[in-house]
Design a protein around this motif. Structure first.
Motif, short mmCIF file in Angstrom:
data_model
loop_
_atom_site.label_atom_id
_atom_site.label_comp_id
_atom_site.label_asym_id
_atom_site.label_seq_id
_atom_site.Cartn_x
_atom_site.Cartn_y
_atom_site.Cartn_z
N ASN A 160 -13.59 -45.36 -0.85
CA ASN A 160 -14.48 -44.88 0.20
C ASN A 160 -15.01 -46.08 0.99
N ILE A 161 -14.71 -46.12 2.28
CA ILE A 161 -15.13 -47.23 3.12
C ILE A 161 -16.63 -47.18 3.39
N SER A 162 -17.15 -45.99 3.64
CA SER A 162 -18.57 -45.84 4.01
C SER A 162 -19.38 -45.38 2.81
N GLU A 163 -19.27 -46.10 1.70
CA GLU A 163 -19.88 -45.70 0.43
C GLU A 163 -21.41 -45.66 0.49
N ASP A 164 -22.02 -46.55 1.27
CA ASP A 164 -23.48 -46.59 1.34
C ASP A 164 -24.07 -45.29 1.86
N TYR A 165 -23.27 -44.57 2.67
CA TYR A 165 -23.77 -43.35 3.27
C TYR A 165 -23.07 -42.12 2.69
N LEU A 166 -22.67 -42.21 1.44
CA LEU A 166 -21.82 -41.18 0.84
C LEU A 166 -22.44 -39.80 0.90
#
Length: 204
Positions: free
Chosen positions: A35-41
Motif C-alpha cells: 500500500n503506497i498511501s498507508e498513512d491514510y489507510l
C-alpha cells in the motif's frame, strides 16, 4: 480495482476497499502487494495514481481539502510531499528527475519539481492559461496562449518556438525534434523545430 501502470516489474493499481480510493503496487517477482498511501489507510480522503517513472510513483491526495501531490519511492518506501497548499495542483508528467504540474492559484502556471534535489521552480508567471504539451528528458514543451515554448529543465532556459497570431498545436517530440501544426496558411500544416539548431522547417 483500476490499473495504473507497469514499471520495473511492478504493477500499480487503485483500490477502494477501505471506503476511499487507495494506491498499491504489486511485485511480480514475489506476489507481494504494498500500500503506497498507508498513512491514510482508513481515512475518507482519496488517493489517485497519476504517474510513474522508474522507481517513483506520483499520486494525489485530498486529505486537507484540496488536491496535493505526493511522490512514493518503491525502493526505499519513502513518501515525499511535492505540494502542500490551499489550491488545486494538477499533475502533468514525470520523466527521470523531472515532475511537471500546474497550480490553480489565481491563474494556471506551470511548475517543475526536481526529485533529486526536492527543489520546486515556477516555470511560468503570467495572466494566461498555460497548457502542458509534452516532456521528454530535460525538455518541456508548453503553450502560452496560442504560441509554443520550450523550457530546458537542466538550464532553466525558455525559448519561444512560434511567434504569430494564428493557432499552433503541439503534435509531439522526441529527443531533438519537435513537431507542431500551424494555421498560418489557412489550413493545418506540419512544422519541425530542431532544438539543437533552433531551425524550423515546414514539412507540409
Amino acid at each position: 480495482d483500476t490499473f495504473g501502470a507497469i514499471v520495473n516489474n511492478k504493477i500499480i493499481f487503485g483500490n477502494d476497499q477501505y471506503e476511499s480510493n487507495k494506491v498499491f503496487f504489486y511485485r511480480t517477482n514475489n506476489g507481494i502487494i504494498v500500500n503506497i498511501s498507508e498513512d491514510y489507510l482508513y481515512t475518507v480522503p482519496d488517493d489517485y495514481f497519476v504517474g510513474a517513472d522508474g522507481h517513483n510513483v506520483i499520486y494525489n491526495n485530498t486529505f486537507d481539502g484540496d488536491t496535493d501531490l505526493y511522490l512514493f519511492n518503491m525502493v526505499t518506501g519513502l513518501t515525499t510531499t511535492i505540494t502542500d497548499n490551499s489550491v488545486e495542483d494538477y499533475f502533468y508528467a514525470i520523466d527521470g528527475n523531472n515532475v511537471i504540474y500546474m497550480n490553480s492559484d489565481g491563474d494556471y502556471d506551470l511548475f517543475l519539481y526536481r526529485i533529486d534535489t526536492t527543489n520546486t521552480t515556477q516555470i511560468t508567471d503570467n495572466a494566461v492559461y498555460d497548457r502542458f504539451g509534452g516532456l521528454d528528458g530535460n525538455n518541456l514543451v508548453y503553450y502560452e496562449g496560442d504560441d509554443i515554448y520550450l523550457y530546458e529543465t537542466d538550464t532553466g532556459v525558455t525559448t519561444q518556438i512560434t511567434v504569430n497570431a494564428v493557432s499552433n498545436s503541439f503534435s509531439g517530440f522526441d529527443g531533438n525534434n519537435i513537431v507542431y501544426r500551424n494555421t498560418e496558411d489557412g489550413d493545418y500544416d506540419l512544422y519541425l523545430y530542431e532544438i539543437d539548431s533552433g531551425d524550423t522547417t515546414q514539412i507540409t
